[in-house]
Scaffold this motif. Structure first.
Motif, PDB file in Angstrom:
ATOM      1  N   LEU A  55      37.223  59.216 -53.456  1.00 13.40           N
ATOM      2  CA  LEU A  55      37.536  60.620 -53.717  1.00 13.40           C
ATOM      3  C   LEU A  55      37.626  60.903 -55.221  1.00 13.40           C
ATOM      4  CD1 LEU A  55      40.209  61.281 -50.941  1.00 13.40           C
ATOM      5  CD2 LEU A  55      37.828  62.062 -51.008  1.00 13.40           C
ATOM      6  N   GLY A  56      38.062  59.901 -55.988  1.00 11.26           N
ATOM      7  CA  GLY A  56      38.119  60.096 -57.440  1.00 11.26           C
ATOM      8  C   GLY A  56      36.738  60.322 -58.025  1.00 11.26           C
ATOM      9  N   ASN A  57      35.764  59.532 -57.604  1.00  7.64           N
ATOM     10  CA  ASN A  57      34.401  59.720 -58.097  1.00  7.64           C
ATOM     11  C   ASN A  57      33.779  61.008 -57.569  1.00  7.64           C
ATOM     12  OD1 ASN A  57      33.404  57.444 -59.847  1.00  7.64           O
ATOM     13  ND2 ASN A  57      34.221  56.241 -58.147  1.00  7.64           N
ATOM     14  N   ALA A  58      34.133  61.405 -56.335  1.00  4.96           N
ATOM     15  CA  ALA A  58      33.642  62.679 -55.815  1.00  4.96           C
ATOM     16  C   ALA A  58      34.172  63.837 -56.664  1.00  4.96           C
ATOM     17  CB  ALA A  58      34.064  62.847 -54.360  1.00  4.96           C
ATOM     18  N   ALA A  59      35.445  63.773 -57.031  1.00  2.00           N
ATOM     19  CA  ALA A  59      36.027  64.829 -57.869  1.00  2.00           C
ATOM     20  C   ALA A  59      35.399  64.836 -59.262  1.00  2.00           C
ATOM     21  CB  ALA A  59      37.543  64.630 -57.976  1.00  2.00           C
ATOM     22  N   VAL A  60      35.155  63.648 -59.812  1.00  2.75           N
ATOM     23  CA  VAL A  60      34.514  63.555 -61.130  1.00  2.75           C
ATOM     24  C   VAL A  60      33.122  64.196 -61.093  1.00  2.75           C
ATOM     25  CG1 VAL A  60      33.425  61.900 -62.694  1.00  2.75           C
ATOM     26  CG2 VAL A  60      35.796  61.572 -62.005  1.00  2.75           C
ATOM     27  N   PHE A  61      32.370  63.933 -60.032  1.00  2.00           N
ATOM     28  CA  PHE A  61      31.040  64.525 -59.876  1.00  2.00           C
ATOM     29  C   PHE A  61      31.126  66.050 -59.811  1.00  2.00           C
ATOM     30  CE2 PHE A  61      27.775  66.181 -56.980  1.00  2.00           C
ATOM     31  CZ  PHE A  61      26.614  65.768 -57.627  1.00  2.00           C
ATOM     32  N   ILE A  62      32.071  66.568 -59.041  1.00  2.00           N
ATOM     33  CA  ILE A  62      32.202  68.016 -58.884  1.00  2.00           C
ATOM     34  C   ILE A  62      32.625  68.668 -60.199  1.00  2.00           C
ATOM     35  CG2 ILE A  62      33.482  69.835 -57.682  1.00  2.00           C
ATOM     36  CD1 ILE A  62      33.714  67.852 -55.313  1.00  2.00           C
ATOM     37  N   ILE A  63      33.605  68.086 -60.872  1.00  2.00           N
ATOM     38  CA  ILE A  63      34.054  68.652 -62.155  1.00  2.00           C
ATOM     39  C   ILE A  63      32.940  68.583 -63.185  1.00  2.00           C
ATOM     40  CG2 ILE A  63      35.703  68.394 -64.048  1.00  2.00           C
ATOM     41  CD1 ILE A  63      37.686  67.283 -61.976  1.00  2.00           C
ATOM     42  N   GLY A  64      32.141  67.511 -63.130  1.00  4.78           N
ATOM     43  CA  GLY A  64      31.012  67.409 -64.049  1.00  4.78           C
ATOM     44  C   GLY A  64      30.061  68.579 -63.918  1.00  4.78           C
ATOM     45  N   ALA A  65      29.949  69.137 -62.707  1.00  2.05           N
ATOM     46  CA  ALA A  65      29.029  70.249 -62.479  1.00  2.05           C
ATOM     47  C   ALA A  65      29.415  71.493 -63.251  1.00  2.05           C
ATOM     48  CB  ALA A  65      28.957  70.565 -60.982  1.00  2.05           C
ATOM     49  N   VAL A  66      30.707  71.638 -63.618  1.00  3.24           N
ATOM     50  CA  VAL A  66      31.125  72.824 -64.381  1.00  3.24           C
ATOM     51  C   VAL A  66      31.588  72.465 -65.793  1.00  3.24           C
ATOM     52  CG1 VAL A  66      31.773  74.156 -62.351  1.00  3.24           C
ATOM     53  CG2 VAL A  66      33.480  72.690 -63.428  1.00  3.24           C
ATOM     54  N   LEU A  93      23.197  68.194 -62.564  1.00  4.53           N
ATOM     55  CA  LEU A  93      23.035  69.082 -61.422  1.00  4.53           C
ATOM     56  C   LEU A  93      23.650  70.451 -61.705  1.00  4.53           C
ATOM     57  CD1 LEU A  93      22.163  69.480 -58.471  1.00  4.53           C
ATOM     58  CD2 LEU A  93      24.409  68.600 -57.786  1.00  4.53           C
ATOM     59  N   GLY A  94      24.819  70.453 -62.345  1.00 10.89           N
ATOM     60  CA  GLY A  94      25.495  71.711 -62.625  1.00 10.89           C
ATOM     61  C   GLY A  94      24.710  72.601 -63.559  1.00 10.89           C
ATOM     62  N   VAL A  95      24.151  72.015 -64.620  1.00  4.84           N
ATOM     63  CA  VAL A  95      23.370  72.822 -65.557  1.00  4.84           C
ATOM     64  C   VAL A  95      22.136  73.399 -64.866  1.00  4.84           C
ATOM     65  CG1 VAL A  95      21.935  72.696 -67.626  1.00  4.84           C
ATOM     66  CG2 VAL A  95      24.191  71.657 -67.630  1.00  4.84           C
ATOM     67  N   ALA A  96      21.505  72.591 -64.000  1.00 10.31           N
ATOM     68  CA  ALA A  96      20.316  73.077 -63.289  1.00 10.31           C
ATOM     69  C   ALA A  96      20.667  74.231 -62.349  1.00 10.31           C
ATOM     70  CB  ALA A  96      19.671  71.940 -62.510  1.00 10.31           C
ATOM     71  N   LEU A  97      21.716  74.071 -61.545  1.00  8.03           N
ATOM     72  CA  LEU A  97      22.073  75.092 -60.565  1.00  8.03           C
ATOM     73  C   LEU A  97      22.640  76.351 -61.234  1.00  8.03           C
ATOM     74  CD1 LEU A  97      23.667  72.923 -57.713  1.00  8.03           C
ATOM     75  CD2 LEU A  97      21.351  73.847 -57.889  1.00  8.03           C
ATOM     76  N   LEU A  98      23.554  76.167 -62.175  1.00  9.27           N
ATOM     77  CA  LEU A  98      24.135  77.330 -62.838  1.00  9.27           C
ATOM     78  C   LEU A  98      23.113  78.008 -63.748  1.00  9.27           C
ATOM     79  CD1 LEU A  98      27.724  75.999 -63.608  1.00  9.27           C
ATOM     80  CD2 LEU A  98      27.011  77.571 -61.820  1.00  9.27           C
ATOM     81  N   GLY A  99      22.156  77.225 -64.277  1.00 13.15           N
ATOM     82  CA  GLY A  99      21.072  77.837 -65.035  1.00 13.15           C
ATOM     83  C   GLY A  99      20.224  78.742 -64.159  1.00 13.15           C
ATOM     84  N   ALA A 100      20.016  78.312 -62.911  1.00 10.15           N
ATOM     85  CA  ALA A 100      19.268  79.156 -61.971  1.00 10.15           C
ATOM     86  C   ALA A 100      20.047  80.424 -61.642  1.00 10.15           C
ATOM     87  CB  ALA A 100      18.971  78.368 -60.699  1.00 10.15           C
ATOM     88  N   VAL A 101      21.371  80.301 -61.484  1.00 11.41           N
ATOM     89  CA  VAL A 101      22.211  81.485 -61.237  1.00 11.41           C
ATOM     90  C   VAL A 101      22.125  82.443 -62.416  1.00 11.41           C
ATOM     91  CG1 VAL A 101      24.606  82.274 -61.001  1.00 11.41           C
ATOM     92  CG2 VAL A 101      23.806  80.304 -59.685  1.00 11.41           C
ATOM     93  N   PHE A 102      22.217  81.897 -63.633  1.00 16.19           N
ATOM     94  CA  PHE A 102      22.154  82.730 -64.829  1.00 16.19           C
ATOM     95  C   PHE A 102      20.810  83.450 -64.927  1.00 16.19           C
ATOM     96  CE2 PHE A 102      20.947  83.310 -69.262  1.00 16.19           C
ATOM     97  CZ  PHE A 102      22.042  83.990 -69.768  1.00 16.19           C
ATOM     98  N   ALA A 103      19.717  82.703 -64.766  1.00 20.64           N
ATOM     99  CA  ALA A 103      18.386  83.292 -64.926  1.00 20.64           C
ATOM    100  C   ALA A 103      18.104  84.336 -63.851  1.00 20.64           C
ATOM    101  CB  ALA A 103      17.320  82.194 -64.879  1.00 20.64           C
ATOM    102  N   THR A 104      18.488  84.046 -62.603  1.00 23.57           N
ATOM    103  CA  THR A 104      18.237  84.994 -61.513  1.00 23.57           C
ATOM    104  C   THR A 104      19.016  86.283 -61.713  1.00 23.57           C
ATOM    105  OG1 THR A 104      17.871  83.155 -59.988  1.00 23.57           O
ATOM    106  CG2 THR A 104      18.334  85.297 -59.014  1.00 23.57           C
ATOM    107  N   THR A 105      20.309  86.135 -62.062  1.00 30.27           N
ATOM    108  CA  THR A 105      21.142  87.327 -62.280  1.00 30.27           C
ATOM    109  C   THR A 105      20.645  88.137 -63.462  1.00 30.27           C
ATOM    110  OG1 THR A 105      23.049  86.101 -61.430  1.00 30.27           O
ATOM    111  CG2 THR A 105      23.503  88.142 -62.623  1.00 30.27           C
ATOM    112  N   LEU A 106      20.310  87.456 -64.547  1.00 27.71           N
ATOM    113  CA  LEU A 106      19.872  88.167 -65.744  1.00 27.71           C
ATOM    114  C   LEU A 106      18.558  88.899 -65.498  1.00 27.71           C
ATOM    115  CD1 LEU A 106      20.232  88.834 -68.715  1.00 27.71           C
ATOM    116  CD2 LEU A 106      19.116  86.681 -69.282  1.00 27.71           C
ATOM    117  N   SER A 107      17.624  88.243 -64.837  1.00 26.65           N
ATOM    118  CA  SER A 107      16.336  88.879 -64.576  1.00 26.65           C
ATOM    119  C   SER A 107      16.503  90.134 -63.723  1.00 26.65           C
ATOM    120  CB  SER A 107      15.400  87.883 -63.886  1.00 26.65           C
ATOM    121  OG  SER A 107      14.153  88.467 -63.618  1.00 26.65           O
ATOM    122  N   HIS A 108      17.320  90.029 -62.676  1.00 26.55           N
ATOM    123  CA  HIS A 108      17.551  91.186 -61.805  1.00 26.55           C
ATOM    124  C   HIS A 108      18.243  92.312 -62.572  1.00 26.55           C
ATOM    125  CE1 HIS A 108      18.697  93.583 -58.334  1.00 26.55           C
ATOM    126  NE2 HIS A 108      19.960  93.523 -58.737  1.00 26.55           N
TER     127      HIS A 108
END
Length: 589
Positions: A294-305, A435-450
Motif C-alpha cells: 500500500l505504501g508503494n501504491a500511495a507513492v505511485f498515486i501521489i507521483g501522478a500529481v 503517467l500523471g503528466v501525460a494524463l493531466l496534460g491531456a486534460v489541460f490540452a482538451t479543456t484549453l482547446s474547447h
C-alpha cells in the motif's frame, strides 16, 4: 480480522545498527547529498538551458522533448537494477559507479555537437542518476535507526525542492555568462568532490547477512521490456487537441497500441521470471506486506500529481498574469520553499513522535485543500502575489510525501532488502509522475482547446468574415492549436498588424468603424484567451483533488509499524552468528 501481511520470517527481522563514528556519518551524508543534488539539479538546469541548446544545435521541435525523455526513460528503467546491486555489493560501490557514469555522461553532453549524440548522452546521464537517487536514500536506512530516519530523509526531500529553485537560476546564469555547454561541465567539479567523499570516507554499507550473488539479468531484461515501451507510449501519446507537437501519435494509433502491447508482454514476462528466480531483482513476496504494497501504491498515486502544480502553473502566469518566462519560474519559489519546509518539518516530527501515518493523512488533506483552492478560486484577474500565497499550501502538502513514505516502506522490510525497497519507492514515484503528466496534460490540452474555440468565437462574433478570419489566424499563430504556448499574447502588436491589414489590404481600406470594431475584438479575444487558460489550469487542479483523495484512502488502509530506536550497536564489519540470531528472534517484529 486477519491481516494480509506476510508472516514474520527471519528475513523480515530488524538488524542491530553498526556503531558508525560521527565523522563517518557526516562524510557519508555529505557525499550522498552531493550526489543526489547532482541528479536533481541537472534536470532543472538543462530545462532552463533548453532553448539555447535548441538554437545552437538546430534541434527540430520534433526531437526537442527527447532531451528530457531519454534521461527519464533510462533513469526509471535502471532504478530497480541499482537498488538490487546496492544490496549485493554495498551502497558505496553503487554510489561510486553512479557518480562516475553520471559525470561521464555530463562530459559527453558538454562536448556534443549534434542532436543525436546529445540525446544519447543524456540517456547515459539517466543511467547514472538512477544510482544516485536509489543509493542516497538507502544510505539513511543504513546509518540510522528507523525512529531517526525521518529527519534525515527530510533533508534529501528538501534537496529536491532546493534544486527546483537553484536550478533555473543557475541554468540561466551559466547559459548567459558562459554557454550551454557549461550546464553539463559544471557537474564535473561538484561530482569529483562527491566521488572523493564516497570512495575515501564512506563505509561499504553492505547489508549484513546478504550473500554475494549474481544480478538477476533475466529480470533486468524483462523489466526493460516492460518499462521502456510504457514510458515511450506515455511520452509520445497525443490527443487530437494536442495536435502533432513534436514526435507523437494518437492514443488509438497502431504505434502506441503496439508499444502498450509490448509493455504488457514485458510485464507478464517480468512477473513470471521474478516469481521463479531464487534471488529476484524485485522480490514479489514483499507486496504481501500491506505496508510495502500500500505504501508503494500511495507513492505511485501521489507521483501522478507531484508535478501538476509545477508543470502547468507557468502557463497560467505567462498567458494570464502576463509575467515573463523568468518571473514565471520565480513564482514557483514559494511552492518549493513549502515543499522544503514540509519535508524537514515532517521528518523532524516523525522522529520525535515515532508515528508517521497521522502526518501522512494530514499532509494529504492539506494537499487536497491546496488543490481545491487553486481549482476553484483562480480567475483571469488573479495576481502574482495571490497565486504565490496559494501555492505555499500545495507545497506544504506535497513536502512530506517523499520522506514519510520512504521511511514507512524501508521500515517494513529487512535491512537486507533496504536497497530493493528504496528503489521500488523511487521507481513507482517516477512511473506515477510520467503517467500523471501525460494524463493531466491531456486534460489541460482538451479543456484549453474547447475553451479557446468557444470563447474566442464568441469574442470575435459580429466581425466581418475576413476580419474574423484574420483575427483567428493571428491568435492561432500566437498560441498554437494546442495552446501550449509559453509566449503571452501581445495585444498591441496584434492590433497594429490587424490595423495595417485592414487599412491597406488588397481590397482597399476598410471603414473606420470596421477597423475600430476589429481592434475592440482583439481586447475581447485577449480576455477570452485568459479565461480559456484559467479554466484549463483549474481543470488540472480539480482532477488533482481526486487523485490526492485517492492517495488519502489508500494511506488510510496503510498499517503503521512502530519506528524503533537503535537498540544494539555492533562494530562495523561482518556480524557474528550470535548477533544475527538475536536479531532474528526479536519478538517485536
Amino acid at each position: 480480522m486477519a491481516s494480509s501481511a506476510a508472516p514474520p520470517s527471519p528475513d523480515a527481522a530488524p538488524a542491530a545498527f553498526p556503531a558508525f563514528t560521527r565523522a563517518q556519518k557526516v562524510f557519508t551524508m555529505l557525499g550522498a547529498l552531493l550526489g543526489l543534488l547532482l541528479a536533481a539539479l541537472d534536470q532543472t538546469i538543462v530545462a532552463t538551458a533548453g532553448p539555447s541548446i535548441q538554437a545552437d544545435l538546430g534541434i527540430p521541435a520534433s526531437l526537442y522533448p527527447w532531451l528530457t525523455t531519454s534521461y527519464l526513460v533510462a533513469s526509471t528503467m535502471m532504478v530497480p537494477v541499482w537498488g538490487k546491486l546496492s544490496d549485493l555489493v554495498g551502497r558505496r560501490a553503487v554510489l561510486g559507479a553512479g557518480i562516475t557514469i553520471f559525470l561521464l555522461g555530463s562530459f559527453l553532453c558538454g562536448v556534443s555537437r549534434s542532436t543525436v549524440t546529445l540525446i544519447l548522452f543524456r540517456a547515459v546521464q539517466g543511467l547514472g542518476s538512477a544510482a544516485l537517487f536509489t543509493g542516497a536514500l538507502a544510505v539513511v536506512a543504513d546509518l540510522f535507526a528507523p525512529r531517526e530516519r525521518g529527519k534525515y530523509q527530510g533533508l534529501f526531500g528538501a534537496m529536491f525542492g532546493l534544486s527546483s529553485v537553484v536550478g533555473p537560476l543557475a541554468g540561466g546564469f551559466i547559459t548567459d555568462q558562459l554557454s550551454w555547454h557549461w550546464v553539463f561541465f559544471i557537474n564535473l567539479p561538484v561530482g569529483a568532490v562527491a566521488l572523493a567523499l564516497v570512495m575515501l570516507r564512506m563505509p561499504r554499507l553492505r547489508p549484513a547477512g546478504v550473500a554475494r550473488g549474481r544480478l538477476d539479468l533475466a529480470g533486468a531484461v524483462t523489466l526493460a521490456l516492460a518499462v521502456v515501451p510504457l514510458l515511450l507510449a506515455l511520452s509520445l501519446g497525443r490527443t487530437r487537441e494536442q495536435g502533432a507537437q513534436g514526435i507523437g501519435f494518437a492514443w488509438g494509433s497502431w504505434q502506441l497500441l503496439g508499444l502498450l502491447t509490448l509493455a504488457a508482454v514485458g510485464t507478464v514476462a517480468f512477473l513470471r521470471v521474478e516469481s521463479r528466480t531464487q534471488d529476484p531483482l524485485l522480490d514479489l513476496r514483499l507486496f504481501q506486506q500491506k505496508t510495502f504494497g500500500l505504501g508503494n501504491a500511495a507513492v505511485f498515486i501521489i507521483g501522478a500529481v507531484f508535478l501538476s502544480g509545477i508543470v502547468f502553473l507557468p502557463l497560467f502566469m505567462v498567458n494570464v498574469v502576463g509575467l515573463s518566462a523568468t518571473h514565471s519560474g520565480l513564482t514557483l519559489t514559494p511552492l518549493t520553499l513549502g515543499v522544503v519546509a514540509g519535508n524537514v518539518l515532517s521528518g523532524q516530527l516523525v522522529s520525535r513522535l515515532g508515528h508517521y501515518k497521522p502526518l501522512m493523512l494530514g499532509s494529504l488533506l492539506l494537499l487536497a485543500a491546496g488543490f481545491a483552492v487553486m481549482g476553484f478560486t483562480l480567475t483571469p484577474h488573479s495576481t502574482q502575489a495571490e497565486v504565490t500565497v496559494k501555492m505555499v499550501i500545495v507545497g506544504l502538502g506535497l513536502g512530506p510525501s517523499i520522506p514519510l513514505y520512504t521511511v514507512a516502506i524501508q521500515n517494513a522490510v529487512s535491512p537486507r532488502q533496504i536497497g530493493v525497497a528504496t528503489s521500488a519507492a523511487t521507481f513507482f514515484r517516477q512511473l506515477g509522475m510520467t503517467l500523471g503528466v501525460a494524463l493531466l496534460g491531456a486534460v489541460f490540452a482538451t479543456t484549453l482547446s474547447h475553451q479557446m474555440r468557444t470563447r474566442v468565437a464568441q469574442a470575435s462574433s459580429g466581425l466581418p468574415p475576413h476580419a474574423r478570419a484574420r483575427l483567428l489566424s493571428a491568435m492561432l499563430s500566437e498560441h498554437g492549436e494546442g495552446g501550449a504556448s509559453h509566449t503571452a499574447l501581445q495585444p498591441e502588436a496584434l492590433k497594429a498588424r490587424l490595423r495595417a491589414e485592414l487599412e491597406s489590404g488588397p481590397d482597399g481600406a476598410r471603414p473606420r468603424e470596421e477597423v475600430d470594431h476589429a481592434l475592440t475584438a482583439v481586447d475581447r479575444t485577449e480576455q477570452a484567451l485568459k479565461e480559456a487558460f484559467t479554466e484549463a489550469v483549474k481543470a488540472v487542479y480539480r482532477c488533482a483533488i481526486l487523485v490526492a483523495m485517492l492517495a488519502f484512502l489508500v494511506t488510510l488502509r496503510l498499517p503503521e509499524q512502530p519506528l524503533r530506536r537503535a537498540r544494539a550497536r555492533l562494530p562495523v564489519g561482518p556480524p557474528t552468528h550470535a548477533a544475527v540470531s538475536a536479531e532474528d528472534s526479536d519478538p517485536r517484529v
